[in-house]
Design a protein around this motif. Structure first.
Motif, PDB file in Angstrom:
ATOM      1  N   LEU A 131      36.236  42.893  28.841  1.00 42.79           N
ATOM      2  CA  LEU A 131      37.525  42.325  29.255  1.00 42.79           C
ATOM      3  C   LEU A 131      38.511  43.419  29.653  1.00 42.79           C
ATOM      4  CD1 LEU A 131      37.990  39.509  26.570  1.00 42.79           C
ATOM      5  CD2 LEU A 131      37.343  39.237  28.977  1.00 42.79           C
ATOM      6  N   ALA A 132      38.522  44.506  28.905  1.00 43.83           N
ATOM      7  CA  ALA A 132      39.424  45.628  29.218  1.00 43.83           C
ATOM      8  C   ALA A 132      39.079  46.222  30.583  1.00 43.83           C
ATOM      9  CB  ALA A 132      39.336  46.696  28.131  1.00 43.83           C
ATOM     10  N   SER A 133      37.786  46.299  30.893  1.00 46.08           N
ATOM     11  CA  SER A 133      37.357  46.832  32.181  1.00 46.08           C
ATOM     12  C   SER A 133      37.802  45.927  33.333  1.00 46.08           C
ATOM     13  CB  SER A 133      35.835  46.988  32.184  1.00 46.08           C
ATOM     14  OG  SER A 133      35.402  47.461  33.429  1.00 46.08           O
ATOM     15  N   LYS A 134      37.672  44.613  33.137  1.00 46.29           N
ATOM     16  CA  LYS A 134      38.112  43.663  34.167  1.00 46.29           C
ATOM     17  C   LYS A 134      39.625  43.757  34.377  1.00 46.29           C
ATOM     18  CE  LYS A 134      34.390  40.469  33.121  1.00 46.29           C
ATOM     19  NZ  LYS A 134      34.023  39.177  32.520  1.00 46.29           N
ATOM     20  N   ARG A 135      40.324  43.851  33.274  1.00 44.25           N
ATOM     21  CA  ARG A 135      41.776  43.942  33.344  1.00 44.25           C
ATOM     22  C   ARG A 135      42.204  45.218  34.071  1.00 44.25           C
ATOM     23  NH1 ARG A 135      45.627  43.176  28.058  1.00 44.25           N
ATOM     24  NH2 ARG A 135      45.361  45.404  27.809  1.00 44.25           N
ATOM     25  N   ALA A 136      41.582  46.331  33.733  1.00 44.38           N
ATOM     26  CA  ALA A 136      41.922  47.612  34.362  1.00 44.38           C
ATOM     27  C   ALA A 136      41.608  47.593  35.860  1.00 44.38           C
ATOM     28  CB  ALA A 136      41.168  48.751  33.681  1.00 44.38           C
ATOM     29  N   ALA A 137      40.493  46.987  36.241  1.00 42.03           N
ATOM     30  CA  ALA A 137      40.132  46.918  37.662  1.00 42.03           C
ATOM     31  C   ALA A 137      41.161  46.108  38.439  1.00 42.03           C
ATOM     32  CB  ALA A 137      38.739  46.307  37.816  1.00 42.03           C
ATOM     33  N   LEU A 138      41.574  44.982  37.878  1.00 40.31           N
ATOM     34  CA  LEU A 138      42.592  44.161  38.547  1.00 40.31           C
ATOM     35  C   LEU A 138      43.929  44.878  38.623  1.00 40.31           C
ATOM     36  CD1 LEU A 138      41.740  40.663  37.051  1.00 40.31           C
ATOM     37  CD2 LEU A 138      41.493  41.376  39.462  1.00 40.31           C
ATOM     38  N   LYS A 142      45.768  45.219  42.195  1.00 39.28           N
ATOM     39  CA  LYS A 142      46.691  44.114  42.466  1.00 39.28           C
ATOM     40  C   LYS A 142      48.121  44.520  42.118  1.00 39.28           C
ATOM     41  CE  LYS A 142      43.568  41.074  43.618  1.00 39.28           C
ATOM     42  NZ  LYS A 142      43.480  40.572  44.975  1.00 39.28           N
ATOM     43  N   SER A 143      49.053  43.940  42.850  1.00 38.70           N
ATOM     44  CA  SER A 143      50.466  44.221  42.578  1.00 38.70           C
ATOM     45  C   SER A 143      50.896  43.479  41.319  1.00 38.70           C
ATOM     46  CB  SER A 143      51.323  43.769  43.762  1.00 38.70           C
ATOM     47  OG  SER A 143      51.340  42.342  43.830  1.00 38.70           O
ATOM     48  N   ALA A 144      52.025  43.908  40.770  1.00 36.19           N
ATOM     49  CA  ALA A 144      52.561  43.231  39.584  1.00 36.19           C
ATOM     50  C   ALA A 144      52.863  41.774  39.899  1.00 36.19           C
ATOM     51  CB  ALA A 144      53.820  43.954  39.087  1.00 36.19           C
ATOM     52  N   TYR A 145      53.339  41.511  41.109  1.00 45.14           N
ATOM     53  CA  TYR A 145      53.632  40.137  41.523  1.00 45.14           C
ATOM     54  C   TYR A 145      52.355  39.290  41.518  1.00 45.14           C
ATOM     55  CZ  TYR A 145      54.851  36.138  44.388  1.00 45.14           C
ATOM     56  OH  TYR A 145      55.025  34.856  44.848  1.00 45.14           O
ATOM     57  N   GLU A 146      51.278  39.829  42.105  1.00 45.47           N
ATOM     58  CA  GLU A 146      50.004  39.096  42.155  1.00 45.47           C
ATOM     59  C   GLU A 146      49.464  38.838  40.748  1.00 45.47           C
ATOM     60  OE1 GLU A 146      47.647  40.393  46.134  1.00 45.47           O
ATOM     61  OE2 GLU A 146      48.185  42.056  44.779  1.00 45.47           O
ATOM     62  N   LEU A 147      49.588  39.827  39.889  1.00 48.19           N
ATOM     63  CA  LEU A 147      49.108  39.668  38.512  1.00 48.19           C
ATOM     64  C   LEU A 147      49.906  38.593  37.782  1.00 48.19           C
ATOM     65  CD1 LEU A 147      48.532  43.411  37.531  1.00 48.19           C
ATOM     66  CD2 LEU A 147      46.768  41.704  38.058  1.00 48.19           C
ATOM     67  N   ASP A 148      51.225  38.629  37.942  1.00 45.79           N
ATOM     68  CA  ASP A 148      52.084  37.641  37.276  1.00 45.79           C
ATOM     69  C   ASP A 148      51.820  36.222  37.782  1.00 45.79           C
ATOM     70  OD1 ASP A 148      53.290  39.525  35.685  1.00 45.79           O
ATOM     71  OD2 ASP A 148      55.055  39.764  36.973  1.00 45.79           O
ATOM     72  N   SER A 150      48.942  35.026  38.822  1.00 41.97           N
ATOM     73  CA  SER A 150      47.561  34.589  38.597  1.00 41.97           C
ATOM     74  C   SER A 150      47.377  33.937  37.228  1.00 41.97           C
ATOM     75  CB  SER A 150      46.605  35.776  38.728  1.00 41.97           C
ATOM     76  OG  SER A 150      45.310  35.398  38.325  1.00 41.97           O
ATOM     77  N   GLU A 151      46.973  32.677  37.255  1.00 46.15           N
ATOM     78  CA  GLU A 151      46.688  31.961  36.010  1.00 46.15           C
ATOM     79  C   GLU A 151      45.439  32.538  35.330  1.00 46.15           C
ATOM     80  OE1 GLU A 151      45.396  27.480  34.909  1.00 46.15           O
ATOM     81  OE2 GLU A 151      47.161  27.669  36.213  1.00 46.15           O
ATOM     82  N   SER A 152      44.437  32.910  36.120  1.00 45.73           N
ATOM     83  CA  SER A 152      43.209  33.459  35.541  1.00 45.73           C
ATOM     84  C   SER A 152      43.459  34.829  34.897  1.00 45.73           C
ATOM     85  CB  SER A 152      42.086  33.538  36.569  1.00 45.73           C
ATOM     86  OG  SER A 152      42.456  34.323  37.667  1.00 45.73           O
ATOM     87  N   TYR A 153      44.371  35.615  35.474  1.00 49.40           N
ATOM     88  CA  TYR A 153      44.729  36.897  34.868  1.00 49.40           C
ATOM     89  C   TYR A 153      45.461  36.673  33.546  1.00 49.40           C
ATOM     90  CZ  TYR A 153      46.765  41.512  34.159  1.00 49.40           C
ATOM     91  OH  TYR A 153      47.138  42.713  33.618  1.00 49.40           O
ATOM     92  N   ALA A 154      46.327  35.679  33.493  1.00 48.22           N
ATOM     93  CA  ALA A 154      47.030  35.343  32.242  1.00 48.22           C
ATOM     94  C   ALA A 154      46.031  34.897  31.174  1.00 48.22           C
ATOM     95  CB  ALA A 154      48.067  34.253  32.498  1.00 48.22           C
ATOM     96  N   GLU A 155      45.021  34.106  31.582  1.00 50.54           N
ATOM     97  CA  GLU A 155      43.978  33.674  30.638  1.00 50.54           C
ATOM     98  C   GLU A 155      43.164  34.862  30.147  1.00 50.54           C
ATOM     99  OE1 GLU A 155      41.753  30.644  32.670  1.00 50.54           O
ATOM    100  OE2 GLU A 155      43.463  29.284  32.720  1.00 50.54           O
ATOM    101  N   LEU A 156      42.865  35.797  31.055  1.00 50.85           N
ATOM    102  CA  LEU A 156      42.138  37.013  30.678  1.00 50.85           C
ATOM    103  C   LEU A 156      42.928  37.792  29.635  1.00 50.85           C
ATOM    104  CD1 LEU A 156      39.835  39.202  31.300  1.00 50.85           C
ATOM    105  CD2 LEU A 156      41.525  40.171  32.861  1.00 50.85           C
ATOM    106  N   ASN A 157      44.228  37.972  29.861  1.00 48.81           N
ATOM    107  CA  ASN A 157      45.075  38.693  28.900  1.00 48.81           C
ATOM    108  C   ASN A 157      45.141  37.977  27.558  1.00 48.81           C
ATOM    109  OD1 ASN A 157      45.854  41.069  30.163  1.00 48.81           O
ATOM    110  ND2 ASN A 157      47.452  40.044  31.328  1.00 48.81           N
ATOM    111  N   ALA A 158      45.252  36.658  27.593  1.00 48.01           N
ATOM    112  CA  ALA A 158      45.312  35.887  26.342  1.00 48.01           C
ATOM    113  C   ALA A 158      44.005  36.018  25.573  1.00 48.01           C
ATOM    114  CB  ALA A 158      45.616  34.427  26.643  1.00 48.01           C
ATOM    115  N   LYS A 159      42.886  35.942  26.291  1.00 44.30           N
ATOM    116  CA  LYS A 159      41.574  36.092  25.641  1.00 44.30           C
ATOM    117  C   LYS A 159      41.422  37.495  25.061  1.00 44.30           C
ATOM    118  CE  LYS A 159      36.664  35.297  26.411  1.00 44.30           C
ATOM    119  NZ  LYS A 159      35.631  34.881  27.367  1.00 44.30           N
ATOM    120  N   PHE A 160      41.864  38.492  25.821  1.00 42.83           N
ATOM    121  CA  PHE A 160      41.811  39.880  25.358  1.00 42.83           C
ATOM    122  C   PHE A 160      42.596  40.039  24.055  1.00 42.83           C
ATOM    123  CE2 PHE A 160      43.504  44.184  25.102  1.00 42.83           C
ATOM    124  CZ  PHE A 160      42.378  44.960  25.321  1.00 42.83           C
TER     125      PHE A 160
END
Length: 190
Positions: A131-138, A142-148, A150-160
């Motif tokens: 999960l940390a590797s996926k997060r770091a790659a994104l 990706k820009s901060a705007y794109e990350l904010d 993204s629902e899937s990015y938020a789910e990734l962070n919550a799971k992490f």
């Protein structure tokens, strides 16, 4: 019984093998093998923990251990349970625990519990690294705007974060010896 962890007891002394199995039944799915050859034949990918006697005629516990470690399909924890006091030759052996007979019920139960906790910790740690590797790659692309947005990015962070908290809790339950052993294993496997 599919939800219960599976423990394989390998000992040429039938009475001891049956005694250890009786101690563990009820909490685990327990299988017994009355000798090294039988132990090798009883191994399958469903074994979570193996308790292996070191001194057995024909096929000694060290050979059983070597076969378990040499075959990539077996991912189980192994404790040597033996009447042989440890000497420097154990450094090269691929076991996770070493118990010297005679052993008490609480020792057998404790070592099986500890080995299962280490396995759970190791699996969660590997998932956290992924999960940390996926997060770091994104985050690198990706820009901060794109990350904010993204629902899937938020789910990734919550799971992490859930997994990290779960690992912290598991680590607090493990002994220092368990953690040191697991860190050595992760650094060797990784």
């Amino acid at each position: 019984m599919d939800d219960e962890p599976t423990v394989l007891v390998v000992d040429d002394d039938r009475q001891l093998a049956d005694l250890y199995a009786a101690w563990l039944r009820g909490e685990y799915d327990v299988r017994t093998a009355y000798g090294g050859r039988d132990g090798i034949e009883a191994m399958d990918d469903g074994i979570d923990v193996a308790l292996v006697d070191r001194l057995m005629p024909r096929v000694p516990g060290e050979e059983v251990l070597e076969r378990i470690r040499a075959d990539d399909e077996y991912d189980c924890r192994v404790s040597i349970v033996t009447a042989v006091d440890p000497d420097f030759d154990i450094i090269e052996m691929g076991f996770d625990e070493y118990l010297v007979k005679p052993v008490q019920r609480r020792e057998i139960e404790a070592v099986v519990g500890s080995l299962l906790t280490r396995t759970e910790y190791s699996e969660k740690l590997q998932e956290l690294f992924a999960l940390a590797s996926k997060r770091a790659a994104l985050e690198a692309k990706k820009s901060a705007y794109e990350l904010d947005a993204s629902e899937s990015y938020a789910e990734l962070n919550a799971k992490f974060e859930r997994l990290r908290c779960d690992l912290d809790r598991t680590a607090s339950e493990m002994s220092t010896r368990d953690l040191e052993a697991e860190m050595r294993r992760v650094s060797v496997d990784g």
